[in-house]
Design a protein around this motif. Structure first.
Motif, mmCIF file in Angstrom:
data_model
loop_
_atom_site.group_PDB
_atom_site.id
_atom_site.type_symbol
_atom_site.label_atom_id
_atom_site.label_comp_id
_atom_site.label_asym_id
_atom_site.label_seq_id
_atom_site.Cartn_x
_atom_site.Cartn_y
_atom_site.Cartn_z
ATOM 1 N N THR A 107 -77.650 -6.099 -73.340
ATOM 2 C CA THR A 107 -77.192 -6.838 -74.294
ATOM 3 C C THR A 107 -78.673 -7.510 -74.838
ATOM 4 N N PRO A 108 -78.605 -8.151 -75.945
ATOM 5 C CA PRO A 108 -80.101 -8.705 -76.372
ATOM 6 C C PRO A 108 -80.591 -9.668 -75.632
ATOM 7 N N ASP A 109 -79.998 -10.643 -75.010
ATOM 8 C CA ASP A 109 -80.561 -11.459 -74.001
ATOM 9 C C ASP A 109 -80.567 -11.027 -72.697
ATOM 10 N N ARG A 110 -80.177 -9.758 -72.448
ATOM 11 C CA ARG A 110 -80.220 -9.151 -71.221
ATOM 12 C C ARG A 110 -79.243 -9.889 -69.999
ATOM 13 N N ASN A 111 -78.383 -10.446 -70.377
ATOM 14 C CA ASN A 111 -77.283 -11.146 -69.629
ATOM 15 C C ASN A 111 -76.090 -10.273 -69.585
ATOM 16 N N PHE A 112 -75.273 -10.738 -68.588
ATOM 17 C CA PHE A 112 -73.902 -10.105 -68.366
ATOM 18 C C PHE A 112 -73.247 -10.351 -69.582
ATOM 19 N N VAL A 113 -72.071 -9.802 -69.714
ATOM 20 C CA VAL A 113 -70.804 -9.820 -70.386
ATOM 21 C C VAL A 113 -69.857 -10.048 -69.270
ATOM 22 N N ILE A 114 -68.938 -11.063 -69.104
ATOM 23 C CA ILE A 114 -67.861 -11.146 -68.122
ATOM 24 C C ILE A 114 -67.119 -12.328 -68.928
ATOM 25 N N ASP A 115 -65.967 -11.581 -69.371
ATOM 26 C CA ASP A 115 -65.062 -12.339 -70.043
ATOM 27 C C ASP A 115 -63.826 -11.609 -70.358
ATOM 28 N N THR A 116 -62.854 -12.357 -70.819
ATOM 29 C CA THR A 116 -61.476 -11.893 -71.804
ATOM 30 C C THR A 116 -62.110 -11.765 -73.158
ATOM 31 N N GLY A 140 -66.742 -8.107 -59.771
ATOM 32 C CA GLY A 140 -65.472 -7.488 -59.501
ATOM 33 C C GLY A 140 -64.457 -8.703 -59.298
ATOM 34 N N ARG A 141 -64.988 -9.613 -58.521
ATOM 35 C CA ARG A 141 -64.055 -10.849 -57.981
ATOM 36 C C ARG A 141 -63.652 -11.391 -59.273
ATOM 37 N N VAL A 142 -64.572 -11.840 -60.284
ATOM 38 C CA VAL A 142 -64.342 -12.583 -61.533
ATOM 39 C C VAL A 142 -63.741 -11.774 -62.490
ATOM 40 N N LEU A 143 -64.021 -10.419 -62.569
ATOM 41 C CA LEU A 143 -62.872 -9.518 -63.553
ATOM 42 C C LEU A 143 -61.555 -9.475 -62.889
ATOM 43 N N SER A 144 -61.375 -9.607 -61.635
ATOM 44 C CA SER A 144 -60.049 -9.498 -60.989
ATOM 45 C C SER A 144 -59.353 -10.939 -61.581
ATOM 46 N N ASP A 145 -60.094 -11.884 -61.149
ATOM 47 C CA ASP A 145 -59.680 -13.017 -61.583
ATOM 48 C C ASP A 145 -59.047 -13.246 -62.785
ATOM 49 N N LEU A 146 -59.880 -12.903 -63.821
ATOM 50 C CA LEU A 146 -59.481 -12.699 -65.206
ATOM 51 C C LEU A 146 -58.386 -11.993 -65.695
ATOM 52 N N ALA A 147 -58.263 -10.665 -64.906
ATOM 53 C CA ALA A 147 -57.130 -9.931 -65.269
ATOM 54 C C ALA A 147 -55.843 -10.246 -64.660
ATOM 55 N N TYR A 154 -65.053 -19.508 -61.292
ATOM 56 C CA TYR A 154 -66.561 -19.302 -61.333
ATOM 57 C C TYR A 154 -66.937 -19.586 -62.733
ATOM 58 N N ASN A 155 -68.080 -20.306 -62.750
ATOM 59 C CA ASN A 155 -68.803 -20.603 -64.111
ATOM 60 C C ASN A 155 -69.263 -19.440 -64.798
ATOM 61 N N VAL A 156 -68.656 -18.755 -65.802
ATOM 62 C CA VAL A 156 -69.138 -17.670 -66.297
ATOM 63 C C VAL A 156 -69.479 -17.754 -68.039
ATOM 64 N N GLY A 157 -69.451 -19.189 -68.183
ATOM 65 C CA GLY A 157 -69.363 -19.313 -69.700
ATOM 66 C C GLY A 157 -70.620 -18.950 -70.557
ATOM 67 N N GLU A 158 -71.789 -18.720 -69.682
ATOM 68 C CA GLU A 158 -72.846 -18.224 -70.148
ATOM 69 C C GLU A 158 -72.863 -16.757 -70.518
ATOM 70 N N PHE A 159 -71.796 -15.972 -69.970
ATOM 71 C CA PHE A 159 -71.549 -14.582 -69.925
ATOM 72 C C PHE A 159 -70.462 -14.318 -71.270
ATOM 73 N N ASP A 162 -68.430 -13.827 -76.839
ATOM 74 C CA ASP A 162 -68.740 -14.390 -78.286
ATOM 75 C C ASP A 162 -69.674 -15.348 -78.175
ATOM 76 N N ARG A 163 -70.621 -15.477 -77.228
ATOM 77 C CA ARG A 163 -71.999 -16.198 -77.383
ATOM 78 C C ARG A 163 -72.744 -15.929 -78.554
ATOM 79 N N PRO A 164 -73.464 -16.950 -79.201
ATOM 80 C CA PRO A 164 -74.048 -16.679 -80.443
ATOM 81 C C PRO A 164 -74.930 -15.480 -80.652
ATOM 82 N N ILE A 165 -75.671 -14.988 -79.373
ATOM 83 C CA ILE A 165 -76.542 -13.883 -79.719
ATOM 84 C C ILE A 165 -75.726 -12.562 -79.856
ATOM 85 N N LEU A 166 -74.310 -12.675 -79.292
ATOM 86 C CA LEU A 166 -73.806 -11.524 -79.617
ATOM 87 C C LEU A 166 -72.908 -11.393 -80.734
#
Length: 188
Positions: A107-116, A140-147, A154-159, A162-166
């Motif tokens: 990603t442009p900021d080299r951060n993860f994408v973990i979201d729905t 994997g744990r977070v993605l299974s929670d989301l699914a 878990y606080n995954v807001g920065e990932f 639809d964050r601005p840079i993406l």
């Protein structure tokens, strides 16, 4: 699904060096490590089928597409890794016994994408940005929670997907200076 992300693919590689001091670089004597600098290198002790110390340069590969990607060794990257080894881990250096390639999707900021996906909340999305291996169990744990639950504790807001840079048309790439500097030859 109507979602486009500004991603960059690079072809990376790891090289296994058959150190003449093999016993000194087993897991009980030598750790997994990272040289966090510019350029950045990392490695792991002798383990598994390749009987050598595994070493690589982080974001040391060239930009590729899925069509232009090869599985061929990049001799310049191998030379940079060898120069690093001669300078900082000379006892681990030996003949290169294997080189394997992989791809980073950044990603442009080299951060993860973990979201729905906002328009499809039943779809979970995970992108490791070239460094997720170390975090695979928690991702994997977070993605299974989301699914399963549609949310996570878990606080995954920065990932967020639809964050601005993406959402920018041509976002600045935080890793671009790093990539340009690291493709230069490394002097001995």
């Amino acid at each position: 699904l109507g979602v486009t992300l500004p991603l960059t693919n690079t072809q990376e590689q790891v090289t296994y060096f058959a150190t003449p001091s093999l016993r000194e670089f087993h897991p009980d004597r030598f750790p997994a490590w990272i040289w966090y600098d510019n350029p950045c290198f990392y490695g792991v002790p002798v383990y598994g089928e390749e009987r050598g110390v595994k070493v690589a340069q982080d974001i040391g590969g060239r930009e590729v597409t899925l069509q232009s990607r090869t599985f061929d060794e990049d001799k310049k990257t191998t030379a940079r890794v060898g120069a690093f080894m001669r300078r900082h881990l000379p006892l681990a250096l030996g003949p290169a016994v294997a080189t394997k390639t992989c791809m980073y999707t950044l990603t442009p900021d080299r951060n993860f994408v973990i979201d729905t996906l906002p328009s499809h909340p039943q779809i979970s999305l995970g992108l490791g940005a070239g460094h997720a291996f170390k975090f695979a169990s928690i991702i994997g744990r977070v993605l299974s929670d989301l699914a399963i639950d549609g949310s996570t504790n878990y606080n995954v807001g920065e990932f967020a997907v639809d964050r601005p840079i993406l959402t920018m048309q041509n976002p600045p790439r935080a890793f671009e200076d790093y990539l340009a500097k690291n493709l230069l030859p490394v002097a001995d």
